[in-house]
Write a protein that holds these residues in place. Structure first.
Motif, PDB file in Angstrom:
ATOM      1  N   GLY A 173       0.795  -1.221   0.000  1.00 48.08           N
ATOM      2  CA  GLY A 173       0.000   0.000   0.000  1.00 48.08           C
ATOM      3  C   GLY A 173       0.827   1.269   0.000  1.00 48.08           C
ATOM      4  O   GLY A 173       0.284   2.362   0.205  1.00 48.08           O
ATOM      5  N   TYR A 195      -5.465  -1.212  -3.286  1.00 50.41           N
ATOM      6  CA  TYR A 195      -5.581   0.047  -4.020  1.00 50.41           C
ATOM      7  C   TYR A 195      -5.529  -0.207  -5.514  1.00 50.41           C
ATOM      8  O   TYR A 195      -4.871  -1.130  -5.998  1.00 50.41           O
ATOM      9  CB  TYR A 195      -4.457   1.000  -3.616  1.00 50.41           C
ATOM     10  CG  TYR A 195      -4.537   1.416  -2.168  1.00 50.41           C
ATOM     11  CD1 TYR A 195      -5.400   2.426  -1.766  1.00 50.41           C
ATOM     12  CD2 TYR A 195      -3.767   0.775  -1.195  1.00 50.41           C
ATOM     13  CE1 TYR A 195      -5.499   2.784  -0.423  1.00 50.41           C
ATOM     14  CE2 TYR A 195      -3.849   1.132   0.142  1.00 50.41           C
ATOM     15  CZ  TYR A 195      -4.724   2.136   0.514  1.00 50.41           C
ATOM     16  OH  TYR A 195      -4.819   2.491   1.838  1.00 50.41           O
ATOM     17  N   ASN A 218      -4.984   1.968  -9.190  1.00 50.11           N
ATOM     18  CA  ASN A 218      -4.525   3.213  -9.808  1.00 50.11           C
ATOM     19  C   ASN A 218      -4.933   3.192 -11.272  1.00 50.11           C
ATOM     20  O   ASN A 218      -4.612   2.255 -11.998  1.00 50.11           O
ATOM     21  CB  ASN A 218      -3.004   3.329  -9.685  1.00 50.11           C
ATOM     22  CG  ASN A 218      -2.532   3.207  -8.250  1.00 50.11           C
ATOM     23  OD1 ASN A 218      -2.547   4.163  -7.499  1.00 50.11           O
ATOM     24  ND2 ASN A 218      -2.127   1.991  -7.850  1.00 50.11           N
ATOM     25  N   SER A 248      -5.742   7.769  -6.168  1.00 51.99           N
ATOM     26  CA  SER A 248      -5.598   6.333  -5.953  1.00 51.99           C
ATOM     27  C   SER A 248      -6.720   5.896  -5.011  1.00 51.99           C
ATOM     28  O   SER A 248      -6.962   6.523  -3.987  1.00 51.99           O
ATOM     29  CB  SER A 248      -4.241   6.033  -5.321  1.00 51.99           C
ATOM     30  OG  SER A 248      -4.069   4.658  -5.127  1.00 51.99           O
ATOM     31  N   ARG A 296      -9.439   2.757  -3.170  1.00 53.68           N
ATOM     32  CA  ARG A 296      -9.639   1.375  -2.748  1.00 53.68           C
ATOM     33  C   ARG A 296     -10.443   0.647  -3.826  1.00 53.68           C
ATOM     34  O   ARG A 296     -11.444   1.151  -4.339  1.00 53.68           O
ATOM     35  CB  ARG A 296     -10.381   1.328  -1.419  1.00 53.68           C
ATOM     36  CG  ARG A 296      -9.584   1.861  -0.230  1.00 53.68           C
ATOM     37  CD  ARG A 296      -8.642   0.815   0.330  1.00 53.68           C
ATOM     38  NE  ARG A 296      -9.343  -0.301   0.947  1.00 53.68           N
ATOM     39  CZ  ARG A 296      -9.720  -0.349   2.223  1.00 53.68           C
ATOM     40  NH1 ARG A 296      -9.481   0.685   3.016  1.00 53.68           N
ATOM     41  NH2 ARG A 296     -10.334  -1.413   2.702  1.00 53.68           N
ATOM     42  N   ARG A 309       0.108   2.629  -4.186  1.00 47.91           N
ATOM     43  CA  ARG A 309      -0.536   3.868  -4.599  1.00 47.91           C
ATOM     44  C   ARG A 309       0.461   4.667  -5.426  1.00 47.91           C
ATOM     45  O   ARG A 309       1.594   4.875  -5.000  1.00 47.91           O
ATOM     46  CB  ARG A 309      -1.002   4.662  -3.379  1.00 47.91           C
ATOM     47  CG  ARG A 309      -2.214   4.041  -2.697  1.00 47.91           C
ATOM     48  CD  ARG A 309      -2.582   4.766  -1.420  1.00 47.91           C
ATOM     49  NE  ARG A 309      -1.767   4.312  -0.304  1.00 47.91           N
ATOM     50  CZ  ARG A 309      -1.943   4.707   0.956  1.00 47.91           C
ATOM     51  NH1 ARG A 309      -2.884   5.595   1.241  1.00 47.91           N
ATOM     52  NH2 ARG A 309      -1.178   4.238   1.918  1.00 47.91           N
TER      53      ARG A 309
END
Length: 278
Positions: free
Chosen positions: A119, A185, A187, A222, A224, A252
């Motif tokens: 993360g 996460y 992106n 970014s 969840r 992220r």
């Protein structure tokens, strides 16, 4: 305005070509197929084979100022990635060495070169320590150019979405509620924003502005993974009835360097992008 040579005319490459032409740039493009956006000067050729002499096909005396490698592998195998990123790189370098003036090389790579899984936030200076074989090939391709002594910039898009790229929409439509054992996460960048960002950086370089060796191409948020799927299910009026446990590492990705160049996102986060799709 100088001419550019674009290798690859897939979804992203075609959008880059259209955006560049809208900005007054003359676009030459090489691909195996015979189709291309209107206005593109097409060179139908397999880029893994020695490139043809192009000087007699380029109008005027400006020559090519920028070469963009935007070739999508035929599939997700290591062999396909080696062909798209390493075999074509060898031909491109040979062509670049034959040019009478310096040409800036832009490689469309990926944020998958970052192997962080806890993360963490990563930026362009973060270590590239990928685990997947395909991502390791991308790092090898980046190093091929970064160590070549030629002027070059690595472009690292995050996950592309937009028309025809609806993977998360398909996940949302399964009606499953995402349960994360740890924060996961995602992106992303809307594909037209990605094309606009690439042309934005190219124009800045042509205007004499300083160009970094790498840029992350991602949006400003970014998010969840579970939040993205839940948002899409709300928009689609889907009631999630069964649980899907998601357990995987993630990172992220920072867009700060791109933001500092003055680029303006049309879709700065996943909500604006997906609402446009829907």
């Amino acid at each position: 305005m100088a001419n550019i040579l674009l290798i690859g005319l897939g979804d992203l490459g075609s959008l880059i070509a259209r955006e560049a032409m809208q900005q007054g740039i003359t676009v030459y493009a090489m691909r195996r197929q015979s189709k291309s956006p209107a206005g593109v000067h097409l060179i139908q050729h397999d880029a893994t084979a020695p490139w043809p002499i192009l000087s007699d096909r380029i109008a005027g005396s400006a020559g090519i100022s920028d070469l963009i490698l935007c070739v999508a592998p035929d599939n997700r195998t290591d062999d396909a990635y080696r062909q798209a990123y390493l075999e074509i790189a060898a031909q491109a370098r040979e062509w670049l060495r034959q040019q009478p003036q310096p040409v800036h090389l832009w490689l469309v790579s990926s944020t998958s070169v970052y192997g962080q899984q806890q993360g963490e936030w990563v930026n362009e200076d973060s270590p590239r320590l990928p685990e997947r074989g395909t991502a390791k090939i991308l790092v090898k391709a980046e190093d091929f150019w970064l160590q070549s002594g030629l002027p070059c910039t690595m472009l690292r898009p995050a996950g592309l979405y937009g028309p025809g790229r609806d993977m998360l929409l398909r996940v949302a439509r399964t009606g499953q509620k995402i349960v994360e054992t740890q924060p996961v996460y995602t992106n992303r960048i809307e594909i037209s924003d990605c094309a606009r960002a690439i042309v934005h950086l190219l124009l800045r370089r042509q205007q004499g502005r300083k160009t970094a060796s790498a840029y992350n191409l991602t949006d400003l948020s970014s998010a969840r993974y579970r939040d993205v799927i839940q948002f899409l299910q709300q928009q689609l009026d889907i009631n999630a009835t069964t649980e899907q446990i998601v357990q995987r590492g993630s990172k992220r990705v920072s867009a700060r360097r791109l933001q500092q160049t003055g680029f303006n996102w049309q879709y700065p986060d996943f909500k604006t992008g997906y609402l446009s799709m829907l």
